[in-house]
Design a protein around this motif. Structure first.
Motif, PDB file in Angstrom:
ATOM      1  N   GLN A  56      -7.426 -37.998  -4.408  1.00 51.93           N
ATOM      2  CA  GLN A  56      -6.645 -37.926  -3.055  1.00 51.93           C
ATOM      3  C   GLN A  56      -5.991 -36.802  -2.921  1.00 51.93           C
ATOM      4  O   GLN A  56      -5.395 -36.184  -3.730  1.00 51.93           O
ATOM      5  CB  GLN A  56      -6.020 -39.294  -2.836  1.00 51.93           C
ATOM      6  CG  GLN A  56      -4.668 -39.125  -3.658  1.00 51.93           C
ATOM      7  CD  GLN A  56      -3.704 -40.572  -3.054  1.00 51.93           C
ATOM      8  OE1 GLN A  56      -4.419 -41.413  -2.771  1.00 51.93           O
ATOM      9  NE2 GLN A  56      -2.469 -40.328  -3.707  1.00 51.93           N
ATOM     10  N   ALA A  57      -5.501 -36.357  -1.430  1.00 52.82           N
ATOM     11  CA  ALA A  57      -4.898 -35.224  -1.216  1.00 52.82           C
ATOM     12  C   ALA A  57      -3.666 -35.881  -0.034  1.00 52.82           C
ATOM     13  O   ALA A  57      -4.139 -36.800   0.518  1.00 52.82           O
ATOM     14  CB  ALA A  57      -5.585 -34.137  -0.640  1.00 52.82           C
ATOM     15  N   VAL A  58      -2.532 -35.540  -0.235  1.00 59.12           N
ATOM     16  CA  VAL A  58      -1.414 -35.903   0.234  1.00 59.12           C
ATOM     17  C   VAL A  58      -0.579 -34.617   1.058  1.00 59.12           C
ATOM     18  O   VAL A  58      -0.289 -33.707   0.343  1.00 59.12           O
ATOM     19  CB  VAL A  58      -0.422 -36.755  -0.577  1.00 59.12           C
ATOM     20  CG1 VAL A  58       0.877 -37.255   0.275  1.00 59.12           C
ATOM     21  CG2 VAL A  58      -0.945 -38.060  -1.313  1.00 59.12           C
ATOM     22  N   PHE A  59      -0.111 -34.791   2.251  1.00 60.92           N
ATOM     23  CA  PHE A  59       0.399 -33.488   2.903  1.00 60.92           C
ATOM     24  C   PHE A  59       1.153 -34.479   3.857  1.00 60.92           C
ATOM     25  O   PHE A  59       0.924 -35.307   4.668  1.00 60.92           O
ATOM     26  CB  PHE A  59      -0.276 -32.579   3.528  1.00 60.92           C
ATOM     27  CG  PHE A  59      -1.682 -32.913   4.531  1.00 60.92           C
ATOM     28  CD1 PHE A  59      -1.233 -32.712   5.783  1.00 60.92           C
ATOM     29  CD2 PHE A  59      -2.579 -33.542   4.431  1.00 60.92           C
ATOM     30  CE1 PHE A  59      -1.878 -33.317   6.939  1.00 60.92           C
ATOM     31  CE2 PHE A  59      -3.548 -33.788   5.366  1.00 60.92           C
ATOM     32  CZ  PHE A  59      -3.143 -33.470   6.722  1.00 60.92           C
ATOM     33  N   HIS A  60       2.365 -33.642   4.194  1.00 59.17           N
ATOM     34  CA  HIS A  60       3.401 -33.880   5.226  1.00 59.17           C
ATOM     35  C   HIS A  60       2.949 -32.780   6.510  1.00 59.17           C
ATOM     36  O   HIS A  60       2.633 -31.836   6.293  1.00 59.17           O
ATOM     37  CB  HIS A  60       4.704 -33.544   5.055  1.00 59.17           C
ATOM     38  CG  HIS A  60       5.123 -34.528   3.753  1.00 59.17           C
ATOM     39  ND1 HIS A  60       6.544 -34.455   3.204  1.00 59.17           N
ATOM     40  CD2 HIS A  60       4.494 -35.544   3.317  1.00 59.17           C
ATOM     41  CE1 HIS A  60       6.651 -35.333   2.204  1.00 59.17           C
ATOM     42  NE2 HIS A  60       5.603 -35.999   2.430  1.00 59.17           N
ATOM     43  N   ASN A  61       3.002 -33.730   7.401  1.00 58.62           N
ATOM     44  CA  ASN A  61       2.326 -33.010   8.931  1.00 58.62           C
ATOM     45  C   ASN A  61       4.005 -33.358   9.960  1.00 58.62           C
ATOM     46  O   ASN A  61       4.176 -34.281  10.124  1.00 58.62           O
ATOM     47  CB  ASN A  61       1.491 -33.942   9.391  1.00 58.62           C
ATOM     48  CG  ASN A  61       0.916 -33.184  10.862  1.00 58.62           C
ATOM     49  OD1 ASN A  61       1.690 -32.259  11.618  1.00 58.62           O
ATOM     50  ND2 ASN A  61      -0.450 -33.319  11.073  1.00 58.62           N
ATOM     51  N   ILE A  62       4.700 -32.050   9.966  1.00 57.76           N
ATOM     52  CA  ILE A  62       5.525 -31.666  10.934  1.00 57.76           C
ATOM     53  C   ILE A  62       5.187 -31.519  12.178  1.00 57.76           C
ATOM     54  O   ILE A  62       4.367 -30.579  12.506  1.00 57.76           O
ATOM     55  CB  ILE A  62       6.672 -31.013  10.423  1.00 57.76           C
ATOM     56  CG1 ILE A  62       7.000 -31.310   8.863  1.00 57.76           C
ATOM     57  CG2 ILE A  62       7.962 -30.970  11.239  1.00 57.76           C
ATOM     58  CD1 ILE A  62       7.614 -30.230   8.073  1.00 57.76           C
ATOM     59  N   ILE A  63       5.591 -32.234  13.462  1.00 58.28           N
ATOM     60  CA  ILE A  63       4.912 -32.011  14.615  1.00 58.28           C
ATOM     61  C   ILE A  63       6.119 -31.671  15.364  1.00 58.28           C
ATOM     62  O   ILE A  63       7.220 -32.562  15.543  1.00 58.28           O
ATOM     63  CB  ILE A  63       4.094 -33.069  15.028  1.00 58.28           C
ATOM     64  CG1 ILE A  63       2.877 -33.420  14.024  1.00 58.28           C
ATOM     65  CG2 ILE A  63       3.706 -33.021  16.705  1.00 58.28           C
ATOM     66  CD1 ILE A  63       2.145 -34.673  14.354  1.00 58.28           C
ATOM     67  N   TYR A  64       6.234 -30.611  16.166  1.00 59.80           N
ATOM     68  CA  TYR A  64       7.185 -30.433  17.064  1.00 59.80           C
ATOM     69  C   TYR A  64       6.385 -30.190  18.429  1.00 59.80           C
ATOM     70  O   TYR A  64       5.473 -29.856  18.645  1.00 59.80           O
ATOM     71  CB  TYR A  64       7.647 -28.615  16.904  1.00 59.80           C
ATOM     72  CG  TYR A  64       8.487 -28.582  15.472  1.00 59.80           C
ATOM     73  CD1 TYR A  64       9.747 -29.110  15.496  1.00 59.80           C
ATOM     74  CD2 TYR A  64       7.668 -28.183  14.425  1.00 59.80           C
ATOM     75  CE1 TYR A  64      10.306 -28.727  14.468  1.00 59.80           C
ATOM     76  CE2 TYR A  64       8.286 -28.208  13.121  1.00 59.80           C
ATOM     77  CZ  TYR A  64       9.817 -28.418  12.942  1.00 59.80           C
ATOM     78  OH  TYR A  64      10.338 -28.255  11.893  1.00 59.80           O
ATOM     79  N   TYR A  65       7.507 -30.868  19.476  1.00 58.94           N
ATOM     80  CA  TYR A  65       7.067 -30.902  20.902  1.00 58.94           C
ATOM     81  C   TYR A  65       7.941 -29.975  21.762  1.00 58.94           C
ATOM     82  O   TYR A  65       9.145 -30.324  21.675  1.00 58.94           O
ATOM     83  CB  TYR A  65       7.026 -32.301  21.334  1.00 58.94           C
ATOM     84  CG  TYR A  65       6.340 -33.246  20.746  1.00 58.94           C
ATOM     85  CD1 TYR A  65       4.978 -33.789  21.067  1.00 58.94           C
ATOM     86  CD2 TYR A  65       6.814 -33.878  19.562  1.00 58.94           C
ATOM     87  CE1 TYR A  65       4.244 -34.556  20.409  1.00 58.94           C
ATOM     88  CE2 TYR A  65       5.736 -34.827  18.809  1.00 58.94           C
ATOM     89  CZ  TYR A  65       4.515 -34.949  19.226  1.00 58.94           C
ATOM     90  OH  TYR A  65       3.886 -35.934  18.570  1.00 58.94           O
TER      91      TYR A  65
END
Length: 185
Positions: A168-177
């Motif tokens: 499995q692969a895990v990543f954090h996704n930071i989303i800016y609006y």
């Protein structure tokens, strides 16, 4: 009080639609999701895929975590959106109006690929690989990232992620609006 995951998402969708005074037909035109499917999601009869939920959020000009508010308000913050084989998503930080950002943890099963339709203009994504290795798609080309790797890009284009390993692969996704995005709900 415990609330069903699908019902929580459905309640948020109905609230968004009511606040905009949109019929299911109008919501369908803005999101690209069928009127029937929107109705099923609102009634908690269908669990939206990650891709479908992104289409809905984009069509309503809402942050993705808006749909998880009722879940997190009811002590289900450890719940994950697992509606698709191969991917799960959980909220680390809900949308913050001051920073106009939200943070998710995504887990991809071995060899799973996830393609995302373009988000609204001004949406910027940053990803940080926590475990495993992934590739991300931009401009129809795949780019490799190992554990600890990071990237930032404008998400108003087709993009995607794929796990290129047998683990499995895990990543954090930071989303800016950015300020171009106006949130009305």
């Amino acid at each position: 009080m415990s609330i069903n995951f699908n019902n929580a998402i459905g309640l948020q969708l109905k609230l968004a639609r009511t606040n905009k005074d949109w019929s299911l037909d109008v919501a369908s035109k803005h999101t690209g999701v069928s009127k029937a499917m929107l109705g099923q999601i609102e009634r908690g009869e269908s669990s939206p895929t990650v891709a479908r939920l992104w289409n809905i959020a984009t069509g309503f000009h809402l942050p993705l975590s808006y749909f998880f508010v009722a879940i997190e308000d009811n002590d289900l913050s450890q719940s994950m959106l697992n509606s698709e084989s191969g991917i799960s998503i959980s909220t680390l930080f809900q949308f913050d109006l001051e920073t106009k950002s939200e943070v998710f943890c995504l887990t991809l099963a071995p060899l799973h690929q996830q393609i995302s339709a373009p988000h609204n203009d001004g949406v910027i994504e940053q990803i940080l690989v926590i475990e495993g290795e992934i590739e991300y798609l931009l401009n129809d080309q795949w780019h490799h990232l190992n554990k600890g790797g990071v990237v930032k890009f404008n998400a108003n284009q087709k993009h995607g992620y794929r796990n290129v390993s047998e683990s499995q692969a895990v990543f954090h996704n930071i989303i800016y609006y950015t300020s171009e995005n106006k949130f009305s709900v």
